[in-house]
Design an enzyme around this catalytic site. Sequence first.
Site: not given
Ligand code: NI
Length: 166
Positions: A46, A91-92, A135-136, A139
Amino acid sequence: MAILPIRRAGDPVLREKARRVRTIDKSIHKLIEDMWETMYDAPGVGLAAPQIGISLRVVVIDAHDPAYEPLALVNPEIIKRSGERLLDEGCLSVPGFRGQITRSVKVLAKGIDPATGKEVRIRAEDDLMAEALEHEIDHVNGILYIDYLPSPDALVPVDDAPEIGG
Ligand code: NI
């Protein structure tokens, strides 16, 4: 389309409450294309627009689950959540680490499908989609999963396979 650099924890754009999208115009469609390309390149499950430096409420998720189509949502919100489960999350924007946090079991989210301009609802339970929705959507509210860690040393380095995050 373009693969864009992913912002990392410490970048203030990740801490802003992102703005609502008023009109789904060409620029939003272009943003979503760039988000898909950046997410698949990472690779991740995501991505939220603030992660590429755009403070707008837009997320994309591909949970790699036949139960769900890849999902782009504009102005997404969690309507209902219940239950608790412990998850190992990444997380990216926090590359190289994972940490164990508590997420919900059941999640009901809504948002605008950019392809139709209509509201859609997504129900997920005890799976990667439920985790990714929380999670998204965190963000776009300026929240990172590391905020839920009991202490900074609960963040564990990942040194084997590349972590999958969102
Ligand atoms: Ni993330």
